[in-house]
Write a protein that holds these residues in place. Structure first.
Motif, PDB file in Angstrom:
ATOM      1  N   ASN A 196       1.321   9.353  -5.920  1.00  0.00           N
ATOM      2  CA  ASN A 196       1.768  10.336  -5.838  1.00  0.00           C
ATOM      3  C   ASN A 196       2.781  11.166  -6.871  1.00  0.00           C
ATOM      4  O   ASN A 196       2.447  12.097  -7.324  1.00  0.00           O
ATOM      5  CB  ASN A 196       2.714  10.661  -4.719  1.00  0.00           C
ATOM      6  CG  ASN A 196       1.861  10.415  -3.256  1.00  0.00           C
ATOM      7  OD1 ASN A 196       0.654  10.496  -3.398  1.00  0.00           O
ATOM      8  ND2 ASN A 196       2.909  10.153  -2.007  1.00  0.00           N
TER       9      ASN A 196
ATOM     10  N   ALA B 187       0.991  -1.238   0.030  1.00  0.00           N
ATOM     11  CA  ALA B 187      -0.116  -0.098  -0.100  1.00  0.00           C
ATOM     12  C   ALA B 187       1.032   1.254  -0.025  1.00  0.00           C
ATOM     13  O   ALA B 187       0.522   2.371  -0.640  1.00  0.00           O
ATOM     14  CB  ALA B 187      -0.996   0.141   1.087  1.00  0.00           C
TER      15      ALA B 187
ATOM     16  N   ARG C 159       1.004   4.186  -3.048  1.00  0.00           N
ATOM     17  CA  ARG C 159       0.696   5.443  -2.710  1.00  0.00           C
ATOM     18  C   ARG C 159       2.066   6.392  -3.258  1.00  0.00           C
ATOM     19  O   ARG C 159       1.648   7.227  -3.941  1.00  0.00           O
ATOM     20  CB  ARG C 159       0.573   5.819  -1.288  1.00  0.00           C
ATOM     21  CG  ARG C 159       0.586   7.018  -1.104  1.00  0.00           C
ATOM     22  CD  ARG C 159      -0.224   7.616  -0.044  1.00  0.00           C
ATOM     23  NE  ARG C 159      -1.502   7.026   0.260  1.00  0.00           N
ATOM     24  CZ  ARG C 159      -2.343   7.381   1.275  1.00  0.00           C
ATOM     25  NH1 ARG C 159      -1.975   8.124   2.198  1.00  0.00           N
ATOM     26  NH2 ARG C 159      -3.570   6.503   1.507  1.00  0.00           N
TER      27      ARG C 159
END
Length: 134
Positions: A131, A123, A127
């Motif tokens: 980003n 995870a 992310r």
């Protein structure tokens, strides 16, 4: 010293080790990681060539995917069924022979991590990717 290395170093090193390790796992069949990825993808069901190439865009150029598909077709493991690439019976057998060894390798990669730690690592990486893709 190791803990001070940035995430990019760890990601690059992990990618190198995953590439080499999976190549070693499938080498007995004369395959590479890309061969395994295509076999495993097609084990889930037939796919059109453009969709297959798109699925591996982060790993290989469409030309490289075509080379892998051609090699698997030459082994009679993959065939074109009206525009969809599919595993033959021999291809399914090859996938079955390799699946256990690949699963053992994946378990080795995550050795010492709880299911929660593994999920949190994935995870976190997802992310970071999101980003940078924004």
């Amino acid at each position: 010293m190791q803990q001070q290395r940035p995430v990019g170093w760890w990601v690059k090193r992990l990618d190198e080790l995953l590439e080499r390790g999976l190549d070693d796992v499938v080498a007995a069949e004369g395959l590479s990681r890309r061969h395994w990825q295509v076999l495993d993808s097609l084990a889930g069901g037939p796919s059109a060539r453009p969709e297959l190439a798109a699925a591996f865009a982060s790993f290989a150029t469409p030309g490289r995917v075509d080379v892998v598909v051609a090699d698997l077709a030459a082994r009679a493991w993959v065939e074109d069924r009206g525009g969809l690439l599919a595993l033959t019976d021999d291809g399914r057998a090859a996938h079955g022979r390799l699946a256990g060894a690949v699963a053992a390798f994946r378990r080795r990669v995550a050795d010492g991590l709880s299911a929660e730690e593994y999920a949190a690592t994935v995870a976190g990486l997802a992310r970071m990717v999101a980003n940078l893709e924004r």
